[in-house]
Design an enzyme around this catalytic site. Structure first.
Site, PDB file in Angstrom:
ATOM      1  N   LEU A 338      67.893  87.575  26.942  1.00  0.00           N
ATOM      2  CA  LEU A 338      67.096  86.473  26.415  1.00  0.00           C
ATOM      3  C   LEU A 338      66.631  86.741  24.989  1.00  0.00           C
ATOM      4  CD1 LEU A 338      64.780  86.021  29.511  1.00  0.00           C
ATOM      5  CD2 LEU A 338      66.015  84.105  28.488  1.00  0.00           C
ATOM      6  N   CYS A 339      66.565  85.676  24.185  1.00  0.00           N
ATOM      7  CA  CYS A 339      65.809  85.717  22.939  1.00  0.00           C
ATOM      8  C   CYS A 339      65.050  84.393  22.851  1.00  0.00           C
ATOM      9  CB  CYS A 339      66.701  85.967  21.725  1.00  0.00           C
ATOM     10  SG  CYS A 339      67.906  84.669  21.401  1.00  0.00           S
ATOM     11  N   ARG A 340      64.925  83.809  21.685  1.00  0.00           N
ATOM     12  CA  ARG A 340      64.181  82.554  21.595  1.00  0.00           C
ATOM     13  C   ARG A 340      65.058  81.350  21.933  1.00  0.00           C
ATOM     14  NH1 ARG A 340      61.237  81.005  16.079  1.00  0.00           N
ATOM     15  NH2 ARG A 340      63.287  81.663  15.363  1.00  0.00           N
ATOM     16  N   GLY A 342      68.787  81.798  21.893  1.00  0.00           N
ATOM     17  CA  GLY A 342      70.089  82.243  22.364  1.00  0.00           C
ATOM     18  C   GLY A 342      70.993  82.887  21.345  1.00  0.00           C
ATOM     19  N   MET A 366      64.406  81.446  25.522  1.00  0.00           N
ATOM     20  CA  MET A 366      63.106  81.192  26.134  1.00  0.00           C
ATOM     21  C   MET A 366      62.692  79.731  26.040  1.00  0.00           C
ATOM     22  SD  MET A 366      62.004  83.880  27.636  1.00  0.00           S
ATOM     23  CE  MET A 366      60.320  83.339  27.952  1.00  0.00           C
TER      24      MET A 366
END
Length: 387
Positions: A338-340, A342, A366
């Site tokens: 996961l990041c913010r 993708g 996220m």
């Protein structure tokens, strides 16, 4: 009639040799003190240089390796892989994580380390006493092997006291030697002329050796560095530390840009969401946020402030810039990254897959996780949100 005292006859050759030996001894002792002082200053400067700047140089080497590995992960080119391998070889093995934590805890519990040793430059009194002791106690003043050995042992103590600039210790040594017999023949001795010749030959050779040693010290890496600011070496070290910190910050930013999917060397201020365009990574394994299993092993590669704002409980947090160095911390099971939105997570998944790991990118990051109503928590009990 008053008896006249006979005039003592002096060999003119011996008189000239006496003067030459005296001048050579003065030159030798002066140069010996100068070279020894320079060696002490360089040794102390090198020690403090290592203590202050050594960790910064190590960090720069590690960043060089991480950058090379990130480039190799993106391109897969043999030349980039070779560079990455060579860069990693230049870095010492990373310590075991548990051992590292134990070390950190031990440092926190232990008393603070002692201050760096003060730089030593022997004062005038120490230099004067040292010259006199060397003049009187040097092993070459004797031809007896046992006496030479005794003098060598004594002179080693003199050298140690001088290296620390310890005038009191030198004074004590001078008092100790004051009762020692002089080894040089008396001026009216028939052996005096031969001794003068041998002494002058030895002094000439020793002066040449000291001159060579002085040039070697001045041309050493630490010697040349110290010569840049001989009156303010501490200020020089502080300036070098600032330069290394700035270089490390630049490399860290470059690494984050590279792993974030931006071109290497891009210093522009592009929109973060545009930087994380997931269409750049259409060929990597992807899953919708809503479809991620409840018991999945999650890896969050965002920065600390993003994590603190809101994250998935139980997820492993490793910022993107640290993933390569901390890959050993990842569990062996399938990873959902996961990041913010993708983009960064997609780059990490690409790297992990190329290194034989089972990893999947959470599409939309996220933002998509929050939009799907999946649970989040904030650090410190605050309301969670996506930053």
């Amino acid at each position: 009639m008053t008896a006249q005292i006979p005039v003592r006859w002096t060999d003119p050759q011996q008189g000239e040799l006496e003067e030459r030996v005296e001048a050579a001894e003065l030159a030798w002792l002066t140069m010996d003190v100068d070279v020894r002082t320079l060696r002490v200053e360089i040794d102390n400067f090198a020690l403090i240089h290592h203590q202050l700047l050594g960790p910064l140089y190590a960090r720069l080497d590690e960043l060089d390796a991480l950058l090379a590995e990130a480039v190799a992960a993106r391109t897969g080119l043999p030349e980039d892989l070779r560079r990455a391998h060579e860069a990693r070889q230049r870095v010492d093995d990373m310590p075991d994580l548990d051992a590292l934590f134990d070390s950190v805890r031990a440092q926190e519990e232990a008393p603070p380390p002692p201050a760096a040793p003060a730089r030593v430059r022997p004062g005038r009194d120490a230099q004067r006493i040292y010259r006199e002791l060397v003049r009187r106690a040097h092993p070459d003043l004797s031809t007896d092997p046992a006496e030479q050995e005794r003098r060598a042992v004594f002179l080693a103590r003199v050298n140690e006291a001088y290296a620390y600039g310890d005038t009191g210790a030198l004074e004590a040594l001078a008092a100790e030697w004051s009762t020692a017999p002089e080894a040089a023949p008396a001026p009216d001795s028939p052996d005096r002329l031969g001794w003068l010749r041998r002494r002058l030959e030895w002094l000439t050779g020793r002066i040449g050796e000291l001159a060579t040693e002085q040039v070697r010290l001045e041309r050493s890496a630490m010697g040349e560095l110290l010569a840049l600011a001989p009156q303010d070496p501490d200020g020089l070290l502080a300036e070098l530390a600032e330069q290394l910190l700035a270089k490390a910050a630049g490399q860290q930013a470059e690494l984050e840009r590279l792993l974030d999917g931006r071109p290497v060397g891009d210093n522009g201020g592009a929109d973060p969401d545009a930087q994380e365009n997931q269409t750049m990574f259409a060929q990597i394994p992807t899953i919708d946020a809503a479809a991620v299993p409840a018991d999945a092993a999650l890896l969050d590669v965002r920065e600390q402030d993003e994590w603190d704002a809101g994250h998935v409980a139980g997820a492993l947090h490793i910022p993107i810039g640290e993933v390569v160095a901390r890959i050993g911390e990842l569990p062996d099971e399938k990873l959902y990254v996961l990041c913010r939105v993708g983009g960064r997570s997609a780059q990490v998944v690409q790297y992990l897959v190329q290194n034989g790991r089972d990893a999947v990118n959470v599409d939309g990051g996220m933002y998509a996780w929050d939009g799907a109503g999946r649970p989040m928590v904030g650090s410190g009990g605050q309301d969670a949100f996506v930053l």
